[in-house]
Design an enzyme around this catalytic site. Structure first.
Site, short mmCIF file in Angstrom:
data_model
loop_
_atom_site.label_atom_id
_atom_site.label_comp_id
_atom_site.label_asym_id
_atom_site.label_seq_id
_atom_site.Cartn_x
_atom_site.Cartn_y
_atom_site.Cartn_z
CB SER A 1 -0.94 -0.06 1.20
OG SER A 1 -1.98 0.85 1.10
CG ASP B 1 -6.28 -2.98 -3.58
OD1 ASP B 1 -6.88 -2.22 -2.81
OD2 ASP B 1 -5.12 -3.38 -3.39
CG HIS C 1 -5.53 -2.79 0.58
ND1 HIS C 1 -5.00 -2.26 -0.58
CD2 HIS C 1 -4.87 -2.20 1.61
CE1 HIS C 1 -4.07 -1.38 -0.26
NE2 HIS C 1 -3.95 -1.33 1.06
#
Length: 524
Positions: free
Chosen positions: A237, A464, A491
């Site tokens: 991320s 995602d 995610h």
């Protein structure tokens, strides 16, 4: 299930060109065969004193997790300001699980779980048992770190007390989009900013040098102090933004990188925000399809009416928050945050349905627990500093929106992209907290310049919600990286039980064997 949080609605936003003339971090670190830049030798040459992790724990959960066997912790010293290496310093908390097969040890695998503001030490501790039986655990020291300002790193960013955070959540100031409501919200933001300066205890010194630009520099000092000629890095991320910044600044110092759940550094952050909000709407639609097939679905049986059913449950919270067992009340904002938290992974969908069913009965307990998880609030009422660090880092990583017309238009775009989050009230022209931040941003959106970077791997998941698939495609193109596509709604994907992804990732990290071109894995 590991909770890896990306940038959500509080993104610092900017308009402007998608290309910058220079990279955000100058290549002034220590090449593997070269000398440190002037004044930095004492940092690059430092010896890490590994010991018990207990003194590093900053939350009740960490106090328990950090007692696990084989965990070792240490502090890394770095300059607060790399332009003045003889000045104040910062201590970065490190946690490692030593390789279980030292005879075949490759080096350190350094990971960042995202945020910005998430604790890499906490995440590495949670991964320890999982990686122990794999080639990663056998052949790498598995290392997590708390970036400058985060968790155990010193000084940590401090803004609000736990009581103040609870009070601000209960006030739900963002729900009132009237002129008087906007004025109250912005007054609170200015107060919060002043508290960040006062309570962090370094004036604006740390806050001015808290962003990804400087954490990338810390990462190179860390590489040298760990004894690694080149860096092996795993970024989730926001960690993909950090990995990209490091690749720009120190391309010749990279051995291998997996960047999972990518942020596109060339994308205008306003568009990035809208794309992310749209991603959560897609995840909500997937949840609705799952839920409405069940006889106990709180949203009914028709997925086409799921958004309207959700709005009917949550909008009354604007005027009448729901009670919870601990005496707090669930506001509209906390219900939305709790929903978003559950949408990160399909594993959270049943919990979300339970929370919505409770809300239909006038209770807010489960959704509040989900919102607490997002805000890192412990059952004893204490908070981690995730929210403060998120704000501080975000505000120096991107220029803010300072124009009210732009803020109002963005709010309208967000509502159109994610109607489940639409409160039904008029769009707000409130400026975000970063518009009043006391120090300027340090980076701009740009296409990364990574000349000399070896092959790296980008993992991107088609559904995602937080970091849309296209961002991974773009980042892979910009880095000349190998793209591994994951089909699913979640995610990030690596080390989350998807054999196809894990096998490819471990093979790359250990032997530098890239996944096959065009490789696609199914999440389930």
């Amino acid at each position: 299930m590991l909770a890896i949080f990306a940038l959500v609605a509080a993104l610092s936003l900017a308009c402007g060109p998608a290309v910058a003339a220079t990279p955000p971090v100058p290549a002034d670190g220590q090449p593997p065969s070269g000398a440190p830049a002037p004044g930095l030798a004492r940092f690059y040459d430092q010896h890490l004193s590994w010991g018990s992790c207990a003194p590093f724990a900053t939350t009740p959960a960490d106090k328990q997790a950090y007692t696990a066997p084989r965990l070792q912790c240490a502090y890394l010293e770095v300059p607060e300001n790399y332009a003045n290496p003889g000045g104040a310093t910062v201590r970065i908390g490190l946690l490692r699980v030593p390789a279980s097969d030292p005879a075949h040890r490759i080096g350190s695998l350094v990971m960042n779980p995202g945020g910005p503001g998430a604790s890499g030490m906490s995440t590495a501790a949670s991964f320890a048992a999982q990686v122990a039986a794999t080639d990663l655990g056998r052949r790498f020291d598995f290392v997590g770190f708390d970036p400058r300002s985060v968790a155990s790193s010193q000084p940590a960013v401090l803004c609000e007390t736990p009581a103040e955070q609870d009070a601000e959540r209960a006030a739900d100031l963002s729900a009132d989009t009237s002129p008087s409501g906007v004025a109250k919200l912005e007054a609170q933001e200015k107060t919060d900013n002043a508290e960040c300066v006062a309570r962090t205890g370094t004036g604006t010194g740390l806050l001015a040098n808290i962003g990804t630009r400087d954490v990338a520099r810390d990462l190179d000092v860390m590489r040298a102090a760990l004894g690694d000629q080149k860096l092996t890095f795993l970024g989730y991320s926001y960690g993909t933004r950090l990995g990209t910044a490091y690749a720009e600044a120190f391309p010749h110092n990279v051995r291998a990188m997996i960047l999972d759940g990518a942020i596109d550094p060339a994308q205008n952050p306003i568009d990035r925000n809208v794309d992310q909000v749209a991603g959560f709407q897609k995840a909500f639609d997937a949840f609705a399809a799952f839920c409405t097939r069940r006889s106990d679905c709180a949203l009914g049986t028709d997925p086409a009416r799921a958004v309207a059913a959700y709005q009917a449950l949550t909008r009354p919270l604007l005027d009448h928050p729901a009670p919870t067992a601990d005496g707090r009340t669930l506001t509209y904002d906390d219900a939305t945050i709790g929903t978003i938290t559950a949408l990160y992974q399909p594993a959270g969908w049943q919990t979300l349905n339970t929370g919505l069913a409770e809300l239909a009965r006038g209770r807010g307990d489960t959704l509040m627990k989900l919102a607490d998880a997002y805000d890192n609030r412990s059952p004893d009422g204490s908070y981690g500093n995730d929210t403060a660090a998120f704000t501080a880092i975000s505000c120096v990583d991107d220029p803010p929106v300072t124009d009210r017309a732009t803020a109002r238009a963005l709010d309208a775009r967000d509502r159109a992209a994610a109607p489940f989050e639409d409160s039904g009230r008029p769009p707000s022209d409130a400026l975000g907290q970063c518009a009043f931040w006391p120090v300027p941003p340090t980076t701009q959106p740009h296409v990364p310049n990574v000349s000399g970077l070896p092959p790296v791997v980008v993992i991107s998941t088609t559904g995602d919600p937080a970091t849309p698939y296209r961002s991974g495609v773009n980042l892979a193109k910009d880095l000349g990286a190998r793209l591994l596509t994951v089909q699913g709604t979640q995610h990030t994907a690596f080390l989350q039980g998807i054999t196809c992804v894990d096998s490819a990732g471990v093979a790359y990290l250990t032997s530098l064997t890239l996944p096959a071109k065009g490789m696609v894995c199914a999440a389930s």
